[in-house]
Design a protein around this motif. Structure first.
Motif, PDB file in Angstrom:
ATOM      1  N   VAL A  10       0.845  -1.262   0.068  1.00 25.96           N
ATOM      2  CA  VAL A  10       0.106  -0.007  -0.029  1.00 25.96           C
ATOM      3  C   VAL A  10       0.843   1.143   0.051  1.00 25.96           C
ATOM      4  O   VAL A  10       1.604   1.225   0.995  1.00 25.96           O
ATOM      5  CB  VAL A  10      -1.014   0.001   1.245  1.00 25.96           C
ATOM      6  CG1 VAL A  10      -1.762   1.207   1.154  1.00 25.96           C
ATOM      7  CG2 VAL A  10      -1.763  -1.097   1.146  1.00 25.96           C
ATOM      8  N   THR A  11       0.642   2.099  -0.915  1.00 25.22           N
ATOM      9  CA  THR A  11       1.572   3.270  -1.139  1.00 25.22           C
ATOM     10  C   THR A  11       0.810   4.371  -0.871  1.00 25.22           C
ATOM     11  O   THR A  11       1.369   5.617  -0.831  1.00 25.22           O
ATOM     12  CB  THR A  11       2.249   3.211  -2.460  1.00 25.22           C
ATOM     13  OG1 THR A  11       1.253   3.201  -3.472  1.00 25.22           O
ATOM     14  CG2 THR A  11       2.945   2.212  -2.443  1.00 25.22           C
ATOM     15  N   HIS A  12      -0.716   4.343  -1.121  1.00 23.75           N
ATOM     16  CA  HIS A  12      -1.491   5.904  -0.916  1.00 23.75           C
ATOM     17  C   HIS A  12      -2.389   5.455  -0.044  1.00 23.75           C
ATOM     18  O   HIS A  12      -3.078   4.151  -0.131  1.00 23.75           O
ATOM     19  CB  HIS A  12      -1.815   6.169  -2.287  1.00 23.75           C
ATOM     20  CG  HIS A  12      -0.651   6.785  -3.140  1.00 23.75           C
ATOM     21  ND1 HIS A  12       0.108   5.741  -3.913  1.00 23.75           N
ATOM     22  CD2 HIS A  12      -0.407   7.865  -3.527  1.00 23.75           C
ATOM     23  CE1 HIS A  12       1.111   6.445  -4.490  1.00 23.75           C
ATOM     24  NE2 HIS A  12       0.587   7.592  -4.277  1.00 23.75           N
ATOM     25  N   TYR A  13      -3.479   6.612   0.319  1.00 24.47           N
ATOM     26  CA  TYR A  13      -4.297   6.664   1.067  1.00 24.47           C
ATOM     27  C   TYR A  13      -5.711   7.391   0.785  1.00 24.47           C
ATOM     28  O   TYR A  13      -6.509   7.468   1.509  1.00 24.47           O
ATOM     29  CB  TYR A  13      -4.021   6.733   2.734  1.00 24.47           C
ATOM     30  CG  TYR A  13      -3.418   8.363   2.804  1.00 24.47           C
ATOM     31  CD1 TYR A  13      -4.634   8.980   3.108  1.00 24.47           C
ATOM     32  CD2 TYR A  13      -2.226   8.366   2.745  1.00 24.47           C
ATOM     33  CE1 TYR A  13      -3.936  10.745   3.111  1.00 24.47           C
ATOM     34  CE2 TYR A  13      -1.700   9.625   3.130  1.00 24.47           C
ATOM     35  CZ  TYR A  13      -2.503  10.748   3.340  1.00 24.47           C
ATOM     36  OH  TYR A  13      -2.325  11.974   3.386  1.00 24.47           O
ATOM     37  N   ARG A  14      -5.473   7.513  -0.684  1.00 24.02           N
ATOM     38  CA  ARG A  14      -6.787   8.098  -1.017  1.00 24.02           C
ATOM     39  C   ARG A  14      -6.993   7.924  -2.630  1.00 24.02           C
ATOM     40  O   ARG A  14      -5.715   7.958  -3.277  1.00 24.02           O
ATOM     41  CB  ARG A  14      -6.524   9.593  -0.523  1.00 24.02           C
ATOM     42  CG  ARG A  14      -7.937  10.555  -0.962  1.00 24.02           C
ATOM     43  CD  ARG A  14      -7.949  11.924  -0.129  1.00 24.02           C
ATOM     44  NE  ARG A  14      -6.928  12.803  -0.583  1.00 24.02           N
ATOM     45  CZ  ARG A  14      -5.985  13.351   0.561  1.00 24.02           C
ATOM     46  NH1 ARG A  14      -6.459  13.548   1.697  1.00 24.02           N
ATOM     47  NH2 ARG A  14      -5.146  14.212   0.033  1.00 24.02           N
ATOM     48  N   LEU A  15      -7.951   8.033  -3.268  1.00 27.74           N
ATOM     49  CA  LEU A  15      -8.301   8.151  -4.528  1.00 27.74           C
ATOM     50  C   LEU A  15      -8.827   9.444  -4.714  1.00 27.74           C
ATOM     51  O   LEU A  15      -9.538  10.292  -4.147  1.00 27.74           O
ATOM     52  CB  LEU A  15      -9.218   6.958  -5.232  1.00 27.74           C
ATOM     53  CG  LEU A  15      -8.722   5.608  -4.931  1.00 27.74           C
ATOM     54  CD1 LEU A  15      -9.748   4.562  -5.348  1.00 27.74           C
ATOM     55  CD2 LEU A  15      -7.436   5.231  -5.775  1.00 27.74           C
ATOM     56  N   VAL A  57      -5.308   7.405  -8.138  1.00 30.43           N
ATOM     57  CA  VAL A  57      -4.773   7.604  -6.845  1.00 30.43           C
ATOM     58  C   VAL A  57      -4.204   9.274  -6.721  1.00 30.43           C
ATOM     59  O   VAL A  57      -3.927   9.714  -7.651  1.00 30.43           O
ATOM     60  CB  VAL A  57      -3.292   6.785  -6.932  1.00 30.43           C
ATOM     61  CG1 VAL A  57      -2.111   7.440  -5.929  1.00 30.43           C
ATOM     62  CG2 VAL A  57      -3.383   5.141  -6.586  1.00 30.43           C
ATOM     63  N   LEU A 101       1.744   7.822   1.078  1.00 29.04           N
ATOM     64  CA  LEU A 101       2.357   7.504   2.454  1.00 29.04           C
ATOM     65  C   LEU A 101       3.538   7.818   2.690  1.00 29.04           C
ATOM     66  O   LEU A 101       4.571   7.672   1.946  1.00 29.04           O
ATOM     67  CB  LEU A 101       1.764   6.025   2.954  1.00 29.04           C
ATOM     68  CG  LEU A 101       0.708   5.436   2.958  1.00 29.04           C
ATOM     69  CD1 LEU A 101       0.472   3.698   3.045  1.00 29.04           C
ATOM     70  CD2 LEU A 101       0.148   5.900   4.289  1.00 29.04           C
ATOM     71  N   GLU A 130       5.519   3.039   3.322  1.00 24.90           N
ATOM     72  CA  GLU A 130       4.852   1.901   2.580  1.00 24.90           C
ATOM     73  C   GLU A 130       4.398   0.914   3.643  1.00 24.90           C
ATOM     74  O   GLU A 130       5.064   0.688   4.540  1.00 24.90           O
ATOM     75  CB  GLU A 130       5.763   1.221   1.362  1.00 24.90           C
ATOM     76  CG  GLU A 130       5.912   2.262   0.340  1.00 24.90           C
ATOM     77  CD  GLU A 130       7.297   2.796   0.230  1.00 24.90           C
ATOM     78  OE1 GLU A 130       7.899   3.089   1.454  1.00 24.90           O
ATOM     79  OE2 GLU A 130       7.920   3.135  -0.758  1.00 24.90           O
TER      80      GLU A 130
END
Lengths: 492, 492
Positions: free
Chosen positions: A92-97, A109, A115, A118
Motif C-alpha cells: 500500500v503506497t497511498h491512502y486516497r483516490l 490515486v 504514505l 509504505e
C-alpha cells in the motif's frame, strides 16, 4: 451435473478445478489470484476452524488480532523473513483516490496522498507481532505468551489454484513467546502434533510428521516441523507447519526479558499455521469421479433427506416423518437437512448431493411410508440399502463413524502402497514417473544434492520423519554416506 | 491498578482511553490508526460474533468470503459509493519489494512491479460482491441470496480511537439479493431488528431503531436503518446499520434476472453491518470509575474464584472446593475461572478482576472452608455478601440474570432521563450544553436546516425513529411546519 466432471484418470488437475467450481466450493474472482469462497466451501472451513480453535484453546492458547499492515521498516527488520517474502507482497503506497481529471467518472490515486512509509499487506505476521510483544514482555513472569490469530494474508503468487495457492488466503497463525529454548521447541512440536491429530481424526487424512531441510524451511525459522499428506495423484501436500524461530525475531525487534536468575536474555519464539489450503487437501484425498467425498466429521451437513412424492398429501406425510428423523438425529449431534425444494426433481437432487459429497442420503417415498422403511445411500461407497425406519437413527450414527474410519483406512492404504523405499537413482526416477508417491531414500545431507535431485526429477525432500530410524546407507544420488532415510516426493 | 484510572467526571474521553488499555482490551499499534486487539478484548468480540452468527443463521443466512481487494474499475462503478469511500481508502499499487540500492539492508518498492490496475483495500464490499453476484443470478429461482461475511475492512480515518474509529476494523457485512423491492426492504428492516435484539439482550444496551436522513445515509443506499445508543457522557453512538440499496448496485454491475413473469429486471439489494465498534459501545454504556462492567451474557468469563490462603495445604483444600464449584457452574452453562496465580496477592487479583469487569467474584478462605461459606461479590454494584456454600450455585445463576437485567434497566433509565423534548432553539442549545443526551424535536425536513443545526451545535439527526408518532409541529430551527419529531444528538 456430475456427468460433466472430467475423470481423475483423464486429467487430475482439470478434475480438481472443475470439482471445486461445480460443487459450489469456490470460484476465481475479479482480483487476480484471489478466490471467492462460496457458502458450501466456507461451511467446510468453518467446521475446520471450530475444531482447530477448540484444540488451540485446550492447549492454553487465546485468540487476538493484529494489524493487516506491516510498516516497511518492521517488515525488513528480520532479514531472512523479509528476504523470503519481499518478492511476493502487496504494498500500500497511498491512502486516497481522487477524480481523474483526464477521465471523467474515473478515479485515480491522489498523488498528494502518498504514505510516508509504505505498508506491506501481511504475508505472515511475525514482524508486526514481535514488534508488539516488545511492549508486553519484561520478565519471565510475562511468559509464555500463547496467542493465535484467525486472519487473511496475502502472498502475490504468480501461479494460483483455488484453495491450494491463492494470492489472498485465510489461515490461523499462532505466535508464542517463551523463556527457554526447550519450552519453545516443545511448543512447536506440540502444535505440529495438534495439526496431525486434526488431519487424521477430522479430515481423515493420514500425515507424516517431520522436520524440513534447511532449504525448505520457513524464512526466519531455525526448524520447521510439518505434516505431509499424499494426494490421490501421488503428489505430496504440506498440510501444516510449525516453526521453532529461536531468538531470531526477538533479536530483530529487541525483545528481551529478565529470566528467573535476574539476567537479561532474548525471548524464544514459535509460529505455526494452517490455511484454507486444507480444503484443497480434503478434496484431493477422498473425492472421486462423481464429485466430492466428505468425511462426516467435517461435512457441512452429514445427512440429507430427499422426499419422493407425487401429490402434496404425500409430501406432507413424508415431511412430517422427515422432521421426526431430523429431530432424533440432532439430539445425537448429527446434522441433517431436508431437501424439500420444489424446483428440482429427486434425480437432480441426488446428483447434486453426490457432487457435493453429503455422506449419507435418505430417500423417503410413499411406499417407504407404507412399509415403514427408507432408502439409505452412502456417498463414499455409492451403495444403498432399504432399511426399517426403527433402525434408521442408530444405523445412521454407526454408518457415519464407519465412513469416517473407512475413509481414513483407505487413505492410509493408498499412502502405504505409494511409499517406496529406493536405494538407487535410476529406480528413484522410475518410481517418480510410474508409481509416484513418497520415496524413502538416503540423502547425503547437502543442499547441493537436494537441489540437484529437484532439478532432475522435480522431487523435493518433503521432510525428515520424526520417527525416522537410524540406518547406515548411501545417498541415492551421490553415494555419500547417510545415517537415515528422508521422504522425497513431487509436491503441491 | 484501578486507582490510576482517570474518573469519568474528570475527563470522560481520557477515562475511556485509559480503561481500554488498562483492562487489556486493546492498544495502539505501530501502524497509524490500527489497533491490536488483545486476548481479553478479542474474547468479548468472539462472544459477540458467536451470538450474532447464530442469529444470522437462524434468519437463513450463510457465511462466505470475498476478496480483500477491490480493483479500481469495480470500486468506481457505483458512483455514490465510490465518492463516499474514495477519500479514505488504502491503495495497493505494487506487488513486490526489492533491495534498496541506496540503503543497504533496506527494501523499497520495485518500480518494475507496478500493478496494471490499482487495488483498493475494501472499505466495504458491495462492489466486489455485486460484481460476483452477476455470475450467480440469472433467474428468480437464484434468489434470494442471503450471505454474510466476517472480515476486516480499512477506512483511512484521520482521527482514530481504539474500537470506536480505527483505520482497520473487524466487522460482519451481510449482502443480500432479492427479486422484489418489498422483500429487500423487509430484509433490511429485519436485520436492523436483529441488531436491536442483540444490543438489548446481550449487550444490555437499549437502542432506538430508526432511519437515517439523506445526509447521514450510507453512500449508495436508498435508505439506511440504524440502531442508536446513548453513551454515559450523553453522546449518541450508531451501533449498527442496515441498508436498503434499491437497484443501485445491480445497475452499476448490470445484475439482471428473469422474474416469474419472464421479464428482465434489476436485482434488489441490502447490506448490513456491525463492527468491533460495539466493544466501545459496551464499555461506554456500563463501565464505571473502577473499570469495566461487563454484562454477564458477553463476559469472557462470568465468575472468578480467588483462593485466600496462607499454606499450601489450605490452597489445596480450597482448590479442590473451587473445582467442584466450577464443574457445577459449567453444567449450567456458566463460565468460571480459578485464579490460582502464585505471582499475585488476593488484593491485586481483586483489583484486576474489578478493572476487567468480571461480573461475579467468589473468594474462598480457610474460614469459609470451616464454616461452609464463601464471599460473593458483584462487580456492577460493588457489593458483597457471605453466603452458604450449598446456596452458591443457584445464587450465582440467579445473580447473573439479575445483573444482566439491572444493567439494562439502568441504561434505559439513563437514556430516558437524557432524552428531552424540545420545541425552541434556545432550549435546544441549552440542553445540549447542560444535560446532553437525545433531543426529540421537530425538523423541517431539509438538508440545509440539518446542516445549519450541525454547524451551530455539533448535533446531528441520529434518526427518525421507526415508531415515531405523527404530530403537527414547527421546526425547532426555522419554524417551518413538520409532521413528526426526529432525534438529535452529538455523536461518536
Amino acid at each position: 451435473m456430475s456427468k460433466n466432471l472430467t475423470s481423475r484418470a483423464e486429467d487430475y488437475s482439470k478434475w480438481y478445478n472443475e470439482l471445486v467450481v461445480k460443487a459450489d466450493l469456490a470460484e476465481n474472482s475479479a482480483v487476480r489470484g484471489c478466490m471467492v469462497i462460496k457458502p458450501y466451501g466456507y461451511a467446510i472451513w468453518e467446521k475446520m476452524q471450530a475444531e482447530l480453535d477448540r484444540m488451540f484453546k485446550e492447549t492454553g492458547h487465546q485468540n487476538a488480532y493484529f494489524p493487516l499492515f506491516v510498516p516497511k521498516s518492521l517488515f525488513e527488520a528480520e532479514e531472512k523473513n523479509a528476504e523470503g517474502f519481499a518478492k511476493e507482497c502487496a504494498v500500500v503506497t497511498h491512502y486516497r483516490l481522487q477524480n481523474d481529471p483526464d477521465n471523467p467518472g474515473k478515479l485515480r490515486v491522489d498523488p498528494e496522498a502518498k504514505l510516508e512509509e509504505e505498508l506491506v499487506v501481511r504475508p505472515t505476521s511475525e514482524a508486526i507481532i514481535w514488534s508488539t510483544y516488545k511492549g508486553w514482555i519484561q520478565s519471565y513472569r510475562d511468559l509464555p505468551i500463547l496467542i493465535n490469530q484467525w486472519a487473511n494474508v496475502v502472498r502475490w503468487e504468480m501461479r494460483t489454484r483455488l484453495f491450494l495457492r491463492t494470492a489472498e488466503f485465510l489461515w490461523q497463525e499462532g505466535h508464542t513467546a517463551h523463556a527457554t529454548k526447550a519450552e519453545a521447541v516443545a511448543e512447536a512440536k506440540q502444535m505440529n502434533d495438534v495439526y496431525a491429530e486434526f488431519a487424521e481424526n477430522f479430515m481423515a487424512i493420514p500425515v507424516i510428521k517431520g522436520v524440513k531441510t534447511e532449504s525448505e524451511r520457513f524464512a526466519g525459522a531455525i526448524d520447521t516441523y510439518c505434516i505431509e499428506a499424499l494426494m490421490q495423484d501421488g503428489k505430496a501436500l504440506q498440510a501444516g507447519t510449525s516453526h521453532f524461530l529461536g531468538q531470531n525475531f526477538a533479536k530483530a525487534f529487541d525483545v528481551k526479558f529478565t529470566n528467573n536468575e535476574g539476567k537479561l536474555d532474548y525471548v524464544w519464539a514459535t509460529s505455526w499455521g494452517v490455511s484454507t489450503r486444507l480444503v484443497g487437501a480434503l478434496i484431493m484425498t477422498h473425492s472421486d469421479d462423481k464429485g466430492l467425498v466428505l468425511p462426516p466429521n467435517l461435512a457441512p451437513f452429514q445427512v440429507v433427506i430427499v422426499p419422493i412424492y407425487k401429490t402434496d398429501e404425500q409430501l406432507e406425510v413424508i415431511t412430517e416423518k422427515a422432521k421426526g428423523i431430523i429431530k432424533e438425529l440432532k439430539s445425537l449431534g448429527i446434522s441433517c437437512k431436508l431437501d424439500a425444494r420444489t424446483t428440482h426433481r429427486p434425480g437432480a437432487k441426488f446428483a447434486q448431493h453426490e457432487l457435493q459429497g453429503v455422506p449419507l442420503r435418505i430417500a423417503i417415498g410413499q411406499r417407504d411410508i407404507d412399509n415403514g422403511t427408507v432408502e439409505l445411500a452412502r456417498r463414499d461407497t455409492l451403495t444403498k440399502d432399504v432399511i426399517g425406519m426403527t433402525d434408521l437413527v442408530s444405523k445412521v450414527e454407526l454408518l457415519l463413524k464407519t465412513i469416517q474410519d473407512e475413509l481414513f483406512s483407505k487413505a492410509i492404504k493408498f499412502r502405504d502402497t505409494h511409499t517406496t523405499e529406493v536405494d538407487d537413482f535410476e529406480t528413484f526416477k522410475t518410481v517418480l514417473e510410474t508409481k509416484t508417491g513418497f520415496i524413502s531414500a538416503h540423502w547425503d545431507g547437502t543442499a547441493e544434492t537436494e537441489q540437484k535431485i529437484k532439478e532432475l526429477t522435480k522431487a523435493t525432500i518433503r521432510c525428515i520423519p520424526m520417527d525416522v530410524k537410524k540406518e547406515a546407507g548411501k545417498c541415492v544420488y551421490t553415494g555419500n554416506p547417510s545415517t537415515n532415510r528422508v521422504l522425497f516426493a513431487k509436491a503441491y
